[in-house]
Design an enzyme around this catalytic site. Structure first.
Site, PDB file in Angstrom:
ATOM      1  N   ARG A  46     -22.568  73.970  56.427  1.00 19.20           N
ATOM      2  CA  ARG A  46     -23.708  74.233  57.309  1.00 19.20           C
ATOM      3  C   ARG A  46     -24.910  73.424  56.831  1.00 19.20           C
ATOM      4  NH1 ARG A  46     -26.401  78.564  56.331  1.00 19.20           N
ATOM      5  NH2 ARG A  46     -24.655  80.023  56.405  1.00 19.20           N
ATOM      6  N   TYR A  98     -36.386  67.377  81.679  1.00 19.76           N
ATOM      7  CA  TYR A  98     -34.998  67.825  81.771  1.00 19.76           C
ATOM      8  C   TYR A  98     -34.961  69.329  82.062  1.00 19.76           C
ATOM      9  CZ  TYR A  98     -30.279  68.942  80.182  1.00 19.76           C
ATOM     10  OH  TYR A  98     -28.999  69.406  80.100  1.00 19.76           O
ATOM     11  N   ASP A 171     -38.601  62.835  73.740  1.00 22.43           N
ATOM     12  CA  ASP A 171     -37.183  62.934  74.085  1.00 22.43           C
ATOM     13  C   ASP A 171     -36.770  61.540  74.569  1.00 22.43           C
ATOM     14  OD1 ASP A 171     -34.726  63.266  75.322  1.00 22.43           O
ATOM     15  OD2 ASP A 171     -35.173  65.273  76.064  1.00 22.43           O
ATOM     16  N   LYS A 196     -25.278  61.931  75.395  1.00 28.24           N
ATOM     17  CA  LYS A 196     -25.447  60.945  76.449  1.00 28.24           C
ATOM     18  C   LYS A 196     -25.156  59.532  75.921  1.00 28.24           C
ATOM     19  CE  LYS A 196     -26.743  64.742  78.481  1.00 28.24           C
ATOM     20  NZ  LYS A 196     -28.142  65.180  78.574  1.00 28.24           N
TER      21      LYS A 196
HETATM   22  C1  LIG Z   1     -28.882  66.355  78.333  1.00 30.77           C
HETATM   23  C2  LIG Z   1     -30.289  66.293  77.925  1.00 30.77           C
HETATM   24  C3  LIG Z   1     -30.813  67.201  76.997  1.00 30.77           C
HETATM   25  C4  LIG Z   1     -29.992  68.329  76.402  1.00 30.77           C
HETATM   26  O1  LIG Z   1     -28.960  67.857  75.616  1.00 30.77           O
HETATM   27  P1  LIG Z   1     -27.555  68.657  75.445  1.00 30.77           P
HETATM   28  O2  LIG Z   1     -26.810  67.776  74.522  1.00 30.77           O
HETATM   29  O3  LIG Z   1     -26.959  68.774  76.808  1.00 30.77           O
HETATM   30  O4  LIG Z   1     -27.885  69.989  74.870  1.00 30.77           O
HETATM   31  C5  LIG Z   1     -32.157  67.062  76.644  1.00 30.77           C
HETATM   32  N1  LIG Z   1     -32.931  66.098  77.179  1.00 30.77           N
HETATM   33  C6  LIG Z   1     -32.457  65.210  78.093  1.00 30.77           C
HETATM   34  C7  LIG Z   1     -33.369  64.181  78.652  1.00 30.77           C
HETATM   35  C8  LIG Z   1     -31.120  65.279  78.492  1.00 30.77           C
HETATM   36  O5  LIG Z   1     -30.663  64.421  79.405  1.00 30.77           O
END
Ligand SMILES: *Cc1c(COP(=O)(O)O)cnc(C)c1O
Length: 386
Positions: A46, A98, A171, A196
């Site tokens: 962890r 998001y 982000d 992504k």
């Molecule tokens: C998908 C996404 C998230 C969240 O990520 P997860 O891996 O699905 O928890 C946060 N910000 C953006 C811009 C995203 O496209």
């Protein structure tokens, strides 16, 4: 070192016990100690795991950061950031963010005496009137989801430079480190949904945070090992493998998106196209300044703004798979009004420019002619119907 070399080598050392060129999947929860406290740097997975550490080092280097921490999801990473705050702290974010982030803020953390304020940060000057002594966090997503809004990261940071108590989070999921490095522009923390573009193959869920600030890193590390939203070694291995082609993939994503932009621009039925590479995009100049290219995410609307026509289109593409998520090698298509944002009342959606016919595409790395043909035949379904 150039980005194309970093993705292959950064953060990775030859395995010390075998010479393996690829970081092994250390599928283990615990580590044998010689005496209490006498160990080889790992005690319990962890807290730290060698496969995960290699990934964290790699992602940190890609973002020109000193410290990286990986999470079991992008939202797990976002959750760790909010835990840096205290009751009565205020957070300012851009209106277009998001949906999952908005849900976490509005339905989970609203119970923790935190104040979230959503403003239009595409004009950075709007920040001035919203800043208070309580403001401790500014949350920027650029390009944003789903309207591809662009926010001037450097300008926002400059505007709060005098406030050492304010953390600026970016982000960077949509751009990926291949196109934009927010730490270089003054951001304090960069967030990725590794799910992504970084991992890039639609085969895992993961998040990451990167920072240059040792004190923020120590706090985040404590939160992470204490709260435990860490990814496993197998997913860390897959992400490491995905990252090796990030540079190549992103080039193709951008190239294909530019071609699809040209194709859509010449179609009569299309109204708006949201893509930062367009000279008519509100903040195209800022995008050019802070991004190396314009990415593979794009949204568009239909002139008649018909909900039904949009549903017809997204139901009739075959290469563009109808699915949530983005950033994988395969092209995806989605319709916020009936999918990700269906729970938001129509009036509310319109206020945020999420029109009935808004369609979002994640342009993959297939052959661009095939992608355009696929869109063409789906568009033909409404022309024929009409
Ligand atoms: C998908 C996404 C998230 C969240 O990520 P997860 O891996 O699905 O928890 C946060 N910000 C953006 C811009 C995203 O496209």
């Amino acid at each position: 070192m150039k980005f194309g070399t970093k993705v292959i080598h950064s953060g990775l050392d030859t395995d010390p016990s075998t010479g393996a060129i690829i970081t092994p999947i250390y599928q283990t929860s615990t580590y044998v100690q010689k005496k209490p406290g006498d160990n080889m740097g790992y005690e319990y997975s962890r807290t730290k795991n060698p496969t995960r550490s290699a990934l964290e080092n790699s992602i940190a280097v890609l973002e020109n950061g000193k410290f990286g921490i990986c999470y079991s999801s992008g939202m797990g990473a976002a959750d760790a950031i909010i835990k840096l705050l205290k009751p009565n702290d205020a957070i300012i974010c851009n209106k277009d963010i998001y949906g999952g982030t908005y849900r976490m803020f509005s339905q989970v953390f609203s119970n923790f005496d935190l104040k979230f304020k959503y403003i239009d940060l595409t004009n950075a000057d709007n920040l001035t009137n919203s800043l208070t002594d309580q403001t401790k966090l500014i949350w920027i997503e650029t390009p944003s989801n789903p309207l591809l809004e662009i926010i001037d990261i450097q300008k926002i940071k400059e505007m709060v430079q005098h406030r050492e108590d304010i953390i600026v989070v970016v982000d960077n999921t949509f751009a990926s480190p291949a196109l934009q490095n927010p730490l270089d522009l003054g951001a304090d923390i960069v967030l990725h949904s590794v799910t992504k573009y970084l991992a890039g193959h639609s085969d895992l869920i993961m998040g990451a945070l990167i920072t240059n600030n040792p004190s923020i890193y120590e706090k985040l590390f404590l939160i992470t090992k204490s709260c435990g939203a860490v990814p496993g070694p197998m997913d860390s291995f897959l992400a490491l493998r995905g990252i090796k082609t990030l540079d190549l993939r992103i080039k193709k994503h951008c190239e294909n998106a530019a071609k699809i932009n040209s194709f859509l621009s010449n179609l009569n039925m299309i109204d708006k196209i949201y893509w930062p590479g367009r000279e008519t995009h509100k903040n195209h100049i800022i995008a050019k300044k802070q991004m190396r290219d314009f990415g593979g995410m794009m949204s568009f609307t239909l002139k008649n703004d018909s909900f039904e026509d949009a549903v017809t289109i997204i139901s009739n593409t075959s290469l563009f798979k109808l699915a949530e998520s983005l950033g994988g090698v395969e092209s995806l298509i989605s319709h916020p009004a009936s999918m990700t944002h269906a729970s938001i009342p129509k009036k509310e959606r319109e206020k945020h420019n999420l029109s009935n016919s808004l369609i979002r595409i994640s342009v993959g790395i297939e052959n661009s002619d095939d992608l355009i043909d696929d869109l063409k035949q789906a568009f033909n379904k409404i022309t024929k119907k009409g």
